[in-house]
Scaffold this motif. Structure first.
Motif, PDB file in Angstrom:
ATOM      1  N   ASN A 188       0.848  -1.182   0.000  1.00 39.81           N
ATOM      2  CA  ASN A 188       0.000   0.000   0.000  1.00 39.81           C
ATOM      3  C   ASN A 188       0.886   1.236   0.000  1.00 39.81           C
ATOM      4  O   ASN A 188       1.720   1.416   0.891  1.00 39.81           O
ATOM      5  N   THR A 189       0.713   2.089  -0.996  1.00 42.25           N
ATOM      6  CA  THR A 189       1.595   3.242  -1.158  1.00 42.25           C
ATOM      7  C   THR A 189       1.517   4.182   0.032  1.00 42.25           C
ATOM      8  O   THR A 189       2.540   4.642   0.552  1.00 42.25           O
ATOM      9  N   GLU A 190       0.331   4.501   0.518  1.00 43.67           N
ATOM     10  CA  GLU A 190       0.173   5.428   1.624  1.00 43.67           C
ATOM     11  C   GLU A 190       0.738   4.847   2.924  1.00 43.67           C
ATOM     12  O   GLU A 190       1.413   5.547   3.690  1.00 43.67           O
ATOM     13  N   SER A 191       0.472   3.575   3.186  1.00 45.20           N
ATOM     14  CA  SER A 191       1.017   2.944   4.386  1.00 45.20           C
ATOM     15  C   SER A 191       2.537   2.903   4.339  1.00 45.20           C
ATOM     16  O   SER A 191       3.219   3.141   5.349  1.00 45.20           O
ATOM     17  N   TYR A 192       3.082   2.602   3.168  1.00 46.04           N
ATOM     18  CA  TYR A 192       4.537   2.561   3.011  1.00 46.04           C
ATOM     19  C   TYR A 192       5.139   3.945   3.241  1.00 46.04           C
ATOM     20  O   TYR A 192       6.175   4.090   3.916  1.00 46.04           O
ATOM     21  N   ARG A 193       4.508   4.991   2.713  1.00 42.72           N
ATOM     22  CA  ARG A 193       5.012   6.345   2.899  1.00 42.72           C
ATOM     23  C   ARG A 193       4.984   6.746   4.373  1.00 42.72           C
ATOM     24  O   ARG A 193       5.954   7.300   4.908  1.00 42.72           O
ATOM     25  N   ARG A 194       3.872   6.461   5.056  1.00 40.62           N
ATOM     26  CA  ARG A 194       3.749   6.854   6.453  1.00 40.62           C
ATOM     27  C   ARG A 194       4.719   6.045   7.336  1.00 40.62           C
ATOM     28  O   ARG A 194       5.276   6.574   8.301  1.00 40.62           O
ATOM     29  N   ALA A 195       4.892   4.768   7.012  1.00 40.04           N
ATOM     30  CA  ALA A 195       5.825   3.953   7.786  1.00 40.04           C
ATOM     31  C   ALA A 195       7.253   4.468   7.637  1.00 40.04           C
ATOM     32  O   ALA A 195       8.022   4.530   8.612  1.00 40.04           O
ATOM     33  N   ARG A 196       7.655   4.859   6.443  1.00 37.61           N
ATOM     34  CA  ARG A 196       8.990   5.420   6.229  1.00 37.61           C
ATOM     35  C   ARG A 196       9.130   6.763   6.943  1.00 37.61           C
ATOM     36  O   ARG A 196      10.199   7.094   7.468  1.00 37.61           O
ATOM     37  N   LEU A 197       8.063   7.549   6.959  1.00 36.84           N
ATOM     38  CA  LEU A 197       8.113   8.834   7.649  1.00 36.84           C
ATOM     39  C   LEU A 197       8.309   8.632   9.146  1.00 36.84           C
ATOM     40  O   LEU A 197       9.103   9.348   9.781  1.00 36.84           O
ATOM     41  N   ILE A 198       7.611   7.665   9.731  1.00 40.07           N
ATOM     42  CA  ILE A 198       7.773   7.378  11.155  1.00 40.07           C
ATOM     43  C   ILE A 198       9.192   6.907  11.451  1.00 40.07           C
ATOM     44  O   ILE A 198       9.822   7.339  12.431  1.00 40.07           O
ATOM     45  N   SER A 199       9.720   6.036  10.594  1.00 39.19           N
ATOM     46  CA  SER A 199      11.094   5.557  10.806  1.00 39.19           C
ATOM     47  C   SER A 199      12.094   6.699  10.689  1.00 39.19           C
ATOM     48  O   SER A 199      13.014   6.839  11.508  1.00 39.19           O
ATOM     49  N   LEU A 243       1.838  19.857  14.230  1.00 38.60           N
ATOM     50  CA  LEU A 243       2.272  19.517  12.867  1.00 38.60           C
ATOM     51  C   LEU A 243       2.817  18.098  12.816  1.00 38.60           C
ATOM     52  O   LEU A 243       2.509  17.332  11.890  1.00 38.60           O
ATOM     53  N   CYS A 244       3.628  17.730  13.799  1.00 43.92           N
ATOM     54  CA  CYS A 244       4.166  16.365  13.846  1.00 43.92           C
ATOM     55  C   CYS A 244       3.039  15.342  13.974  1.00 43.92           C
ATOM     56  O   CYS A 244       3.072  14.280  13.344  1.00 43.92           O
ATOM     57  N   ALA A 245       2.021  15.671  14.777  1.00 47.30           N
ATOM     58  CA  ALA A 245       0.900  14.749  14.949  1.00 47.30           C
ATOM     59  C   ALA A 245       0.158  14.548  13.635  1.00 47.30           C
ATOM     60  O   ALA A 245      -0.238  13.430  13.292  1.00 47.30           O
ATOM     61  N   LEU A 246      -0.049  15.632  12.893  1.00 51.86           N
ATOM     62  CA  LEU A 246      -0.759  15.515  11.615  1.00 51.86           C
ATOM     63  C   LEU A 246       0.040  14.703  10.603  1.00 51.86           C
ATOM     64  O   LEU A 246      -0.541  14.041   9.741  1.00 51.86           O
ATOM     65  N   LEU A 247       1.367  14.754  10.698  1.00 47.63           N
ATOM     66  CA  LEU A 247       2.197  13.973   9.780  1.00 47.63           C
ATOM     67  C   LEU A 247       2.262  12.500  10.166  1.00 47.63           C
ATOM     68  O   LEU A 247       2.339  11.624   9.291  1.00 47.63           O
ATOM     69  N   LEU A 248       2.233  12.222  11.461  1.00 51.36           N
ATOM     70  CA  LEU A 248       2.483  10.861  11.935  1.00 51.36           C
ATOM     71  C   LEU A 248       1.214  10.062  12.210  1.00 51.36           C
ATOM     72  O   LEU A 248       1.236   8.837  12.147  1.00 51.36           O
ATOM     73  N   VAL A 249       0.117  10.751  12.538  1.00 48.69           N
ATOM     74  CA  VAL A 249      -1.091  10.068  12.986  1.00 48.69           C
ATOM     75  C   VAL A 249      -2.238  10.430  12.057  1.00 48.69           C
ATOM     76  O   VAL A 249      -2.263  11.534  11.481  1.00 48.69           O
TER      77      VAL A 249
END
Length: 495
Positions: A61-72, A159-165
């Motif tokens: 899933n493109t969105e899940s992959y993007r968010r997972a990389r952002l969290i890492s 801002l961090c919350a909106l990016l991560l959650v």
């Protein structure tokens, strides 16, 4: 320690036989800066950690992959910045601040590994946001509240919350961050001065380092986000290109399949016609054949007739799917077509002692339809009712007007269908649990053709059924105005 750089080669061997081009020798000049090498190695380390921490399931899933990389990436970035600040705080003797930052850095740095262990983006994102809120809130409490730099970091938590959650959790974290910020601002406006837990002479330096660090942190976080967005967009583009290529290939294969099916089916009809012709000649007894030979010939005729029917249906399906099936819409009387179809199937019903009750209509039911296609639909639906009904039962045929058009219905007393089978009723080659009660054949194409023909005439076909209580099939066609006297006279002459 800076790694040693390889010395450049003294001579370059050129394959071109032309005279060598003179080049200026590098002067003593300043030494090559090691920053690009360090940045490249840091980026490679970050990519290695992110690749190890992002579960493979997220790559689907493109969105899940993007968010997972952002969290890492956020976890790695937070750990690096936190380590630098902890070292700075220890250097100036700010032990309480260093302790808070060390604890938060270790927690944020563990987020990528928590993501790998739990496989939950939601958990990892909420965990980081919680640590940020608690950590920056604690720093505000020991670094002067609204007059310290930590209030800026606290204000950046939304801002961090909106990016991560995602979803409501992000809104909740934003609300909590705003409330925490308002709390410290309210204390300052109320005259409450929170203490500084580090030497006062370092206040300007701590404040400057805090805001510079905040700017750098948000800049790097923005770069990570933009890199993830570009990477996700690139993956999406590649996936769409691949889907497009497969789609073109599938269309080509489908066209080839349809052409092959049409050629094979058409070429099979002629040999079967010859087989039926000779079988009919044998069954007629003109060549002094025995009774057994004539019986065998009748079996051959029946089998060949079923094969020809199947081939005809395959050709019709092929033509309907390609839009090549000729449909000539005109004004016709659906009631008259129904009467003729009922009469043509009377013998089949009598063989099974089935009574077909057709409600008489006082007025013609004029519709916009192709008479041949309408005949075929009614013939299929009524023959199915006879085919799947047990011997000795009743079948009812009705025609009624509705706001959407003229509706023709046939109600049987067969086995009915379950909800699962009802969903597959009009699909191609659908085989259901109901079986013909008199040994009749079934190809699984009839109702699919019925649906396609009805749609081609701007109509629809439907089924109301309940398992164990029979079924009611209905055909709806657009209502038409009655033709003129001359047209009705011509139709009567043709009929």
């Amino acid at each position: 320690m800076t790694p040693a750089l390889a010395d450049p080669p003294e001579k370059a061997v050129l394959a071109d036989p032309s005279p060598p081009v003179s080049r200026a020798e590098p002067g003593p000049g300043p030494a090559v800066a090691p920053q690009p090498v360090l940045l490249a190695r840091a980026a490679a380390f970050r990519e290695a950690v992110m690749a190890r921490c992002v579960p493979a399931a997220f790559e689907l899933n493109t969105e899940s992959y993007r968010r997972a990389r952002l969290i890492s990436g956020f976890g790695i970035l937070g750990f690096v910045f936190g380590t630098c600040y902890a070292a700075f705080y220890l250097l100036i003797g700010h032990l309480w601040g260093a302790s808070i930052i060390i604890a938060c850095s270790l927690a944020v740095g563990s987020a990528p590994f928590l993501l790998r262990a739990t496989g939950s983006i939601r958990f990892a994102g909420n965990f980081i946001t919680l640590i940020l809120l608690l950590g920056f809130g604690s720093l505000c409490g020991i670094e002067g509240g609204a007059r310290g730099h930590a209030i800026g970091w606290l204000a950046a938590v939304p801002l961090c919350a909106l990016l991560l959650v995602e979803g409501r959790a992000a809104v909740l974290w934003c609300l909590l961050s705003v409330l925490a910020t308002l709390f410290f601002v309210g204390l300052d406006l109320g005259g409450v001065r929170l203490p500084l837990f580090y030497p006062a002479r370092w206040h300007q330096g701590v404040t400057a380092a805090g805001y510079v660090g905040l700017t750098l942190f948000m800049s790097v976080l923005g770069l990570i986000f933009e890199g993830g967005r570009r990477r996700a967009f690139s993956r999406l583009e590649r996936a769409l290109d691949e889907v497009s290529r497969f789609n073109v290939r599938l269309k080509k294969l489908d066209t080839e399949k349809n052409e092959f099916l049409g050629v094979v089916a058409h070429d099979l009809k002629n040999p079967l016609g010859i087989v039926m012709g000779f079988a009919e000649l044998i069954s007629s007894g003109r060549n002094r054949t025995s009774d057994r030979d004539r019986d065998d010939a009748r079996y051959i005729i029946a089998a060949a007739d079923r094969m020809i029917s199947l081939i005809t249906q395959l050709l019709d399906v092929n033509a309907l799917e390609q839009g090549r099936f000729p449909v000539e819409i005109e004004v016709c009387d659906l009631g008259a077509i129904s009467d003729r179809v009922t009469a043509s199937l009377a013998t089949a019903a009598e063989k099974k002692s089935i009574s077909v009750y057709a409600a008489a209509s006082m007025m013609p039911a004029w519709v916009h339809a192709d008479p041949k296609a309408a005949w075929r639909i009614l013939d299929n639906l009524l023959s199915n009712a006879i085919k799947y009904s047990p011997p000795g039962c009743d079948i009812f045929v009705r025609i009624r007007n509705s706001p959407d058009g003229v509706v023709w219905e046939v109600q049987d007393q067969g086995p009915g269908l379950s909800e699962v089978e009802h969903a597959r009723l009009f699909q191609k080659f659908s085989k259901l649990s109901a079986r013909p009660t008199g040994g009749e054949s079934s190809t699984g194409l009839g109702l699919f053709i019925v649906k396609m023909l009805a749609a081609a005439m701007s109509g629809s076909v439907d089924c109301r059924t309940k398992e164990g209580e029979g079924s009611t099939f209905s055909l709806r066609l657009p209502t038409a105005e009655a033709p003129g006297v001359e047209g009705m006279r011509d139709r009567a002459a043709l009929g």
